[in-house]
Design a protein around this motif. Structure first.
Motif, short mmCIF file in Angstrom:
data_model
loop_
_atom_site.label_atom_id
_atom_site.label_comp_id
_atom_site.label_asym_id
_atom_site.label_seq_id
_atom_site.Cartn_x
_atom_site.Cartn_y
_atom_site.Cartn_z
N MET A 290 0.85 -1.21 0.00
CA MET A 290 0.00 0.00 0.00
C MET A 290 0.88 1.26 0.00
O MET A 290 1.80 1.35 0.81
N ILE A 291 0.60 2.16 -0.92
CA ILE A 291 1.36 3.42 -0.95
C ILE A 291 0.41 4.55 -0.54
O ILE A 291 -0.63 4.74 -1.17
N GLU B 137 -2.57 9.53 13.23
CA GLU B 137 -3.32 8.76 14.22
C GLU B 137 -4.43 7.94 13.54
O GLU B 137 -4.63 6.76 13.84
N PHE B 138 -5.10 8.58 12.61
CA PHE B 138 -6.19 7.92 11.87
C PHE B 138 -5.67 6.71 11.09
O PHE B 138 -6.26 5.64 11.11
N LEU B 139 -4.50 6.89 10.45
CA LEU B 139 -3.94 5.79 9.65
C LEU B 139 -3.42 4.67 10.56
O LEU B 139 -3.62 3.49 10.27
N ILE B 140 -2.78 5.04 11.65
CA ILE B 140 -2.25 4.03 12.58
C ILE B 140 -3.38 3.13 13.07
O ILE B 140 -3.24 1.92 13.14
N ASN B 141 -4.53 3.73 13.35
CA ASN B 141 -5.68 2.93 13.80
C ASN B 141 -6.15 1.95 12.75
O ASN B 141 -6.89 1.02 13.06
N LYS B 142 -5.76 2.16 11.51
CA LYS B 142 -6.11 1.23 10.43
C LYS B 142 -4.90 0.37 10.05
O LYS B 142 -4.90 -0.26 8.98
N ASN B 143 -3.85 0.41 10.88
CA ASN B 143 -2.60 -0.29 10.56
C ASN B 143 -1.96 0.20 9.27
O ASN B 143 -1.35 -0.57 8.52
N LEU B 144 -2.10 1.48 9.01
CA LEU B 144 -1.53 2.08 7.80
C LEU B 144 -0.58 3.20 8.22
O LEU B 144 -0.55 3.59 9.39
#
Ligand code: AMP
Length: 191
Positions: free
Chosen positions: A1-2, A99-106
């Protein structure tokens, strides 16, 4: 994923280049400016609010912008990656995006900045404004205010991403296809 941030001052070519990057890598392109303009055209509550800031060349408040961005990302849960164009524009937006991406493992893969001198940007914006009718592109004082917003609130993000080794700058002048190639080179050597 990029997950890529296209970064640069107004008129630096983020939207134009996002189209080429999107096609080559199969990413979803999210332009917060475009989403605001769509809402303005539909006269939604968000559009009416955003217009009052955009018409002056001011940034739309963070809370509204962040909420909207998150909703846009959530529309395509199976995306193979995103191009963020015109977002983040403040440190709070960048922190909330992480923070939003980390919560999605991104996470953000990289930020690519298009470097263009102010004089060229002003010419490009005025030219674009004539074509598109965008009020914020037609008036020199509004353009100046957008540059000031960039200098005051957005330019600090260079250090934010540089400190994470995620900041890459390319020359944003020349042929459109040459600029695309520079972007592809950065992506290909950093994924
Ligand atoms: P753009 O199309 O990216 O040049 O954005 C046009 C205008 O939309 C900006 O001058 C701001 O008023 C607003 N806008 C777009 N993205 C953001 C953002 N991330 N934060 C705050 N305001 C934004």
């Amino acid at each position: 994923m990029i997950n890529l941030i296209l970064f640069g001052k107004p008129g630096s070519g983020k939207g134009t280049q996002a189209e080429f990057v999107k096609k080559k890598y199969g990413l979803i392109h999210i332009s917060t400016g475009d989403v605001f303009r769509y809402n303005i055209s539909k006269q939604t509550e968000l559009g009416v609010l955003a217009k009052s800031y955009m018409d002056k060349g001011d940034l739309v408040p963070d809370d509204v912008t962040i909420q909207m961005l998150e909703a846009e990302v959530n529309k395509t849960p199976n995306a193979s990656g995103f191009i963020f164009d015109g977002f983040p524009r403040t440190t709070l937006q960048a922190e909330m995006l992480d923070e939003f991406l980390i919560n999605k493992n991104l996470n953000i893969s990289m930020t690519i900045a298009l470097d263009v001198d102010d004089e060229i940007l002003i010419d490009r914006l005025i030219f674009r404004g004539k074509d598109s009718g965008r009020a914020d592109d037609q008036d020199k004082s509004k353009i100046k205010n957008r540059f000031e917003e960039y200098n005051k609130k957005t330019s600090t993000l260079i250090n934010y991403y540089r400190s994470q080794n995620k900041f890459f700058e390319i020359d944003g002048t020349g042929e459109v296809s040459e600029i695309s190639q520079r972007i592809f080179n950065v992506i290909d050597s950093n994924i």
